[in-house]
Motif scaffolding. Structure first.
Motif, PDB file in Angstrom:
ATOM      1  N   LYS A  62       0.667  -1.212   0.084  1.00 61.29           N
ATOM      2  CA  LYS A  62      -0.050   0.009   0.118  1.00 61.29           C
ATOM      3  C   LYS A  62       1.009   1.265  -0.102  1.00 61.29           C
ATOM      4  O   LYS A  62       0.711   2.175  -0.625  1.00 61.29           O
ATOM      5  N   ALA A  63       1.918   1.251   0.674  1.00 66.42           N
ATOM      6  CA  ALA A  63       3.004   2.476   0.886  1.00 66.42           C
ATOM      7  C   ALA A  63       3.472   2.581  -0.589  1.00 66.42           C
ATOM      8  O   ALA A  63       3.713   3.845  -0.914  1.00 66.42           O
ATOM      9  N   GLY A  64       3.823   1.471  -1.215  1.00 66.42           N
ATOM     10  CA  GLY A  64       4.231   1.534  -2.611  1.00 66.42           C
ATOM     11  C   GLY A  64       3.262   2.212  -3.466  1.00 66.42           C
ATOM     12  O   GLY A  64       3.715   3.096  -4.269  1.00 66.42           O
ATOM     13  N   GLU A  65       1.993   1.892  -3.411  1.00 69.03           N
ATOM     14  CA  GLU A  65       1.160   2.435  -4.057  1.00 69.03           C
ATOM     15  C   GLU A  65       1.077   3.823  -4.121  1.00 69.03           C
ATOM     16  O   GLU A  65       0.832   4.842  -4.992  1.00 69.03           O
ATOM     17  N   ALA A  66       1.156   4.343  -2.705  1.00 63.07           N
ATOM     18  CA  ALA A  66       0.892   5.835  -2.391  1.00 63.07           C
ATOM     19  C   ALA A  66       1.883   6.828  -2.864  1.00 63.07           C
ATOM     20  O   ALA A  66       1.752   7.856  -3.149  1.00 63.07           O
ATOM     21  N   THR A  67       3.196   6.143  -2.917  1.00 63.43           N
ATOM     22  CA  THR A  67       4.414   7.009  -3.106  1.00 63.43           C
ATOM     23  C   THR A  67       4.593   6.913  -4.477  1.00 63.43           C
ATOM     24  O   THR A  67       5.851   7.730  -4.869  1.00 63.43           O
ATOM     25  N   GLY A  68       4.378   5.785  -5.208  1.00 64.37           N
ATOM     26  CA  GLY A  68       4.851   5.366  -6.386  1.00 64.37           C
ATOM     27  C   GLY A  68       6.371   4.565  -6.446  1.00 64.37           C
ATOM     28  O   GLY A  68       7.001   4.354  -7.512  1.00 64.37           O
ATOM     29  N   GLU A  69       6.764   4.292  -5.291  1.00 62.50           N
ATOM     30  CA  GLU A  69       7.769   3.258  -5.037  1.00 62.50           C
ATOM     31  C   GLU A  69       7.399   2.032  -4.778  1.00 62.50           C
ATOM     32  O   GLU A  69       7.039   1.456  -3.532  1.00 62.50           O
ATOM     33  N   ARG A  70       7.058   1.291  -5.804  1.00 62.81           N
ATOM     34  CA  ARG A  70       6.167   0.165  -6.067  1.00 62.81           C
ATOM     35  C   ARG A  70       7.095  -1.192  -5.520  1.00 62.81           C
ATOM     36  O   ARG A  70       7.896  -1.504  -6.041  1.00 62.81           O
ATOM     37  N   VAL A  71       6.427  -1.970  -5.036  1.00 59.39           N
ATOM     38  CA  VAL A  71       6.962  -3.185  -4.537  1.00 59.39           C
ATOM     39  C   VAL A  71       6.151  -4.698  -5.181  1.00 59.39           C
ATOM     40  O   VAL A  71       5.028  -4.374  -5.161  1.00 59.39           O
ATOM     41  N   TRP A  72       6.621  -5.487  -5.351  1.00 58.80           N
ATOM     42  CA  TRP A  72       6.170  -6.705  -6.127  1.00 58.80           C
ATOM     43  C   TRP A  72       6.370  -7.962  -5.069  1.00 58.80           C
ATOM     44  O   TRP A  72       7.506  -8.286  -4.774  1.00 58.80           O
ATOM     45  N   HIS A  73       5.412  -8.556  -4.610  1.00 60.90           N
ATOM     46  CA  HIS A  73       5.553  -9.735  -3.506  1.00 60.90           C
ATOM     47  C   HIS A  73       6.088 -11.166  -4.404  1.00 60.90           C
ATOM     48  O   HIS A  73       5.472 -11.521  -5.295  1.00 60.90           O
ATOM     49  N   MET A  74       7.124 -11.410  -3.822  1.00 61.62           N
ATOM     50  CA  MET A  74       7.818 -12.804  -4.607  1.00 61.62           C
ATOM     51  C   MET A  74       7.720 -13.929  -3.543  1.00 61.62           C
ATOM     52  O   MET A  74       7.772 -13.668  -2.401  1.00 61.62           O
ATOM     53  N   PRO A  75       7.724 -15.073  -3.922  1.00 61.37           N
ATOM     54  CA  PRO A  75       7.567 -15.949  -3.263  1.00 61.37           C
ATOM     55  C   PRO A  75       8.818 -16.643  -2.502  1.00 61.37           C
ATOM     56  O   PRO A  75       9.971 -16.274  -2.947  1.00 61.37           O
ATOM     57  N   LEU A  76       8.721 -17.355  -1.271  1.00 60.02           N
ATOM     58  CA  LEU A  76       9.683 -17.951  -0.344  1.00 60.02           C
ATOM     59  C   LEU A  76       9.115 -19.426  -0.331  1.00 60.02           C
ATOM     60  O   LEU A  76       7.980 -19.658  -0.343  1.00 60.02           O
ATOM     61  N   GLY A  77      10.076 -20.462   0.167  1.00 60.75           N
ATOM     62  CA  GLY A  77       9.544 -21.710   0.514  1.00 60.75           C
ATOM     63  C   GLY A  77      10.559 -22.586   0.747  1.00 60.75           C
ATOM     64  O   GLY A  77      11.772 -22.362   0.104  1.00 60.75           O
ATOM     65  N   PRO A  78      10.391 -23.825   1.392  1.00 64.71           N
ATOM     66  CA  PRO A  78      11.283 -24.447   1.913  1.00 64.71           C
ATOM     67  C   PRO A  78      11.769 -25.397   0.445  1.00 64.71           C
ATOM     68  O   PRO A  78      13.077 -25.743   0.646  1.00 64.71           O
ATOM     69  N   GLU A  79      10.921 -25.498  -0.667  1.00 70.59           N
ATOM     70  CA  GLU A  79      11.581 -26.071  -1.625  1.00 70.59           C
ATOM     71  C   GLU A  79      12.850 -25.267  -2.362  1.00 70.59           C
ATOM     72  O   GLU A  79      13.694 -25.859  -2.800  1.00 70.59           O
ATOM     73  N   TYR A  80      12.681 -23.820  -2.289  1.00 72.25           N
ATOM     74  CA  TYR A  80      13.845 -23.149  -2.736  1.00 72.25           C
ATOM     75  C   TYR A  80      14.957 -23.227  -1.706  1.00 72.25           C
ATOM     76  O   TYR A  80      16.150 -23.101  -2.139  1.00 72.25           O
ATOM     77  N   ASP A  81      14.570 -23.270  -0.363  1.00 73.79           N
ATOM     78  CA  ASP A  81      15.688 -23.476   0.570  1.00 73.79           C
ATOM     79  C   ASP A  81      16.630 -24.570   0.355  1.00 73.79           C
ATOM     80  O   ASP A  81      17.781 -24.311   0.522  1.00 73.79           O
ATOM     81  N   LYS A  82      16.200 -25.704  -0.147  1.00 75.55           N
ATOM     82  CA  LYS A  82      17.142 -26.701  -0.531  1.00 75.55           C
ATOM     83  C   LYS A  82      18.135 -26.384  -1.395  1.00 75.55           C
ATOM     84  O   LYS A  82      19.266 -27.098  -1.304  1.00 75.55           O
ATOM     85  N   LEU A  83      17.930 -25.444  -2.309  1.00 75.52           N
ATOM     86  CA  LEU A  83      18.859 -25.129  -3.188  1.00 75.52           C
ATOM     87  C   LEU A  83      20.234 -24.573  -2.787  1.00 75.52           C
ATOM     88  O   LEU A  83      21.071 -24.486  -3.467  1.00 75.52           O
ATOM     89  N   ILE A  84      20.099 -23.728  -1.562  1.00 74.92           N
ATOM     90  CA  ILE A  84      21.253 -23.407  -0.938  1.00 74.92           C
ATOM     91  C   ILE A  84      21.951 -24.398   0.239  1.00 74.92           C
ATOM     92  O   ILE A  84      22.740 -23.920   0.837  1.00 74.92           O
ATOM     93  N   ASP A  85      21.432 -25.556  -0.016  1.00 78.04           N
ATOM     94  CA  ASP A  85      22.353 -26.566   1.303  1.00 78.04           C
ATOM     95  C   ASP A  85      23.589 -26.805   0.603  1.00 78.04           C
ATOM     96  O   ASP A  85      23.899 -26.991  -0.711  1.00 78.04           O
ATOM     97  N   SER A  86      24.800 -27.017   1.318  1.00 76.92           N
ATOM     98  CA  SER A  86      25.749 -27.300   0.871  1.00 76.92           C
ATOM     99  C   SER A  86      26.469 -28.646   1.483  1.00 76.92           C
ATOM    100  O   SER A  86      26.024 -29.205   2.390  1.00 76.92           O
TER     101      SER A  86
END
Ligand code: BES
Ligand code: MN
Ligand code: ZN
Length: 497
Positions: A402-426
């Protein structure tokens, strides 16, 4: 465009220099404007017809030395249909108006009135904000002007409005935010030979004057805390790293603070995994997240926001060197978790891992929001219009959106999730610092998430929005200072007592 812009607020009766007024569709003027333009009513109509100007949003009509009016120039800015207005449009119209002021003009008056009538004091102040943001230029290293370029050294602009005193009061807050944006822009535009970590930290003493407590952690202090990831990134540079913590306590005594954390890589060569030469100069702006946090702290303190806020920035330079960290190195973070370095160019997340953990542990904040020019992948995904927003908290997502829409500095919600988390296991450590080509912005965010515990947290990947900013009505500079207005708005709308 002028460097030194003096802004004041007066009544509609006082007109000095170039006159700028607004009108809605079909040449709809407000009452004060109509009155002021009475002697040139026919002239304006004829000029508008000749130019096919009808007041469409953003269009302008320029009349030089209008006979009957004692001004060198009259500029009419169209605002379009008022039913289609967004709050951020007022700032934009201020920018458009400023853009119409000839470079040589030393004085101007702008009527804070649209077709429907006079603007409220806060709106008049927003107009002034747009003008100042538009007038900004980073030219401290230009020793001569372009041939034929006419430029007034000082420009004085009066915003004529219905309640000048109230507008002046509203401007105190709006000016604080504007100055925060300008401060962020200056820091980001500054080259890395001038602005290295210690110099960056030194410049923050200006915040102390506003009542912000500024603490600087040097290498010894960071070693003691065990910030092995941040120190690993910085070890290849001739310039020592620093962490700076800024505290503004304008809220209730003892109330948990909001925390803002910024990536401050003063220059990112990529390190041993060195970047290609093409466009590398832009990496002087890899501290834009930190600059935004500084600009925000300035804004909050200068407008005496009723909130407790902590700003923390990790300042390093990422260089290739005999002492630099290498791919394969395993770094121990302050949290105790270990990270295998696959690519030394994925350095921002290493810096943030330690600063996020430090802030969380030391301040137990209500939430943490970090900003970072973190991944090229976010530019591939979103371009320069939206910043990537990653979060473990739906309320923060909604409020930031909402603050992004009001100011014009807009944000886009991106996903997180355990499936992605596996990609950084070492194979060798608790995690690795890159997750491969796919979902590059998400795996970077997943790494950060491992350092925030259960604290509500949002990560803004501003690689696309903060640098090489698109030229807009309120920004003609390389960096727009993205994020200061967004976060100030978030604080003002939800977290002040
Ligand atoms: N600072 C860069 C990201 C960046 C790229 C910011 C372009 C602004 C414009 C970051 O440190 C980086 O180099 N990221 C790498 C990560 C990769 C090695 C996993 C990237 O995005 O290529
Ligand atoms: Mn990098
Ligand atoms: Zn970087």
């Amino acid at each position: 465009m002028p460097a030194a812009l003096k802004l004041g607020f007066t009544s509609f009766a006082r007109i000095r220099g170039v006159l700028i007024v607004f009108c809605g569709e079909n040449l709809k003027f407000g009452p004060a404007t109509r009155k002021a333009l009475l002697p040139v009513e026919q002239l304006v109509r004829r000029a508008a017809a000749a130019d096919r100007f009808a007041g469409k949003s953003g269009s302008t009509l320029d009349i030089v030395a209008p006979q009957g009016l004692d001004v060198p120039r009259l500029v009419v800015v169209g605002t379009g249909k008022e039913s289609e207005f967004k709050p951020r449009d007022i700032v934009k119209f201020g920018g458009i108006a400023m853009g119409k002021l000839p470079g040589a003009a030393g004085q101007g008056t702008i009527f804070a009135e649209f077709g429907a009538g006079a603007l409220k004091p806060k709106q008049a102040a927003d107009l002034a904000m747009g003008m100042r943001l538009r007038a900004y230029s980073f030219d401290r290293y230009k020793t001569r002007r372009k041939e034929g370029e006419e430029r007034a050294d000082k420009v004085e602009i009066n915003v004529a409005c219905a309640a000048p005193a109230a507008a002046q009061t509203a401007w105190a807050s709006a000016a604080a935010i504007t100055d925060g944006v300008v401060l962020a822009r200056d820091l980001i535009n500054e080259p890395a030979n001038v602005l290295y970590p210690i110099e960056f930290a030194r410049r923050l003493s200006s915040l102390s004057k506003l009542g912000v407590a500024v603490d600087v952690l040097d290498v010894a202090a960071m070693k003691k805390l065990g910030m092995g990831a941040l120190l690993g990134v910085g070890q290849g540079s001739a310039h020592d790293p620093r962490v700076v913590v800024m505290r503004w306590n304008g809220g209730k005594r003892g109330a948990e603070p909001l925390a803002f954390i910024g990536k401050g890589v003063c220059f990112d060569t990529g390190g041993i995994s060195i970047k290609s030469a093409q466009g590398m100069e832009d990496m002087k702006g890899d501290m834009a997240g930190a600059a935004c946090v500084v600009g925000l702290m300035h804004a909050l303190a200068a407008r005496k926001a009723k909130v407790n806020a902590v700003g923390a920035i990790g300042l390093v330079e990422n260089m290739p060197d005999g002492k630099a960290y290498r791919p394969g190195d395993i770094l121990k973070t302050m949290s105790g978790q270990t990270i295998e370095v696959i690519n030394t160019d994925a350095e921002g997340r290493l810096v943030l891992a330690d600063v996020l953990h430090y802030v969380n542990k030391r301040f137990k904040p209500k939430f943490m929001i970090n900003l970072a020019t973190l991944t090229g992948a976010i530019i591939v995904a979103l371009g320069q219009e939206y910043a990537g927003l990653f979060s473990n908290d739906d309320k923060l997502v909604e409020r930031l959106t909402k603050a992004g829409e009001a100011t014009g500095e807009r944000v886009w919600h991106m996903p997180l999730g355990p499936e992605y988390d596996k990609l950084i296991d070492s194979k060798f450590a608790d995690m690795k610092n890159t997750g491969g080509r796919w979902a590059g912005s998400i795996t970077a965010a997943q790494l950060l998430q491992r350092f925030v515990g259960k604290t509500p947290w949002a990560h803004l990947d501003i690689a696309g929005t903060a640098l090489g900013s698109p030229q807009t009505d309120i920004n003609k500079s390389w960096s727009s200072g993205w994020g200061v207005r967004l976060l100030d708005r978030l604080v003002e709308d939800h977290y002040e007592r």
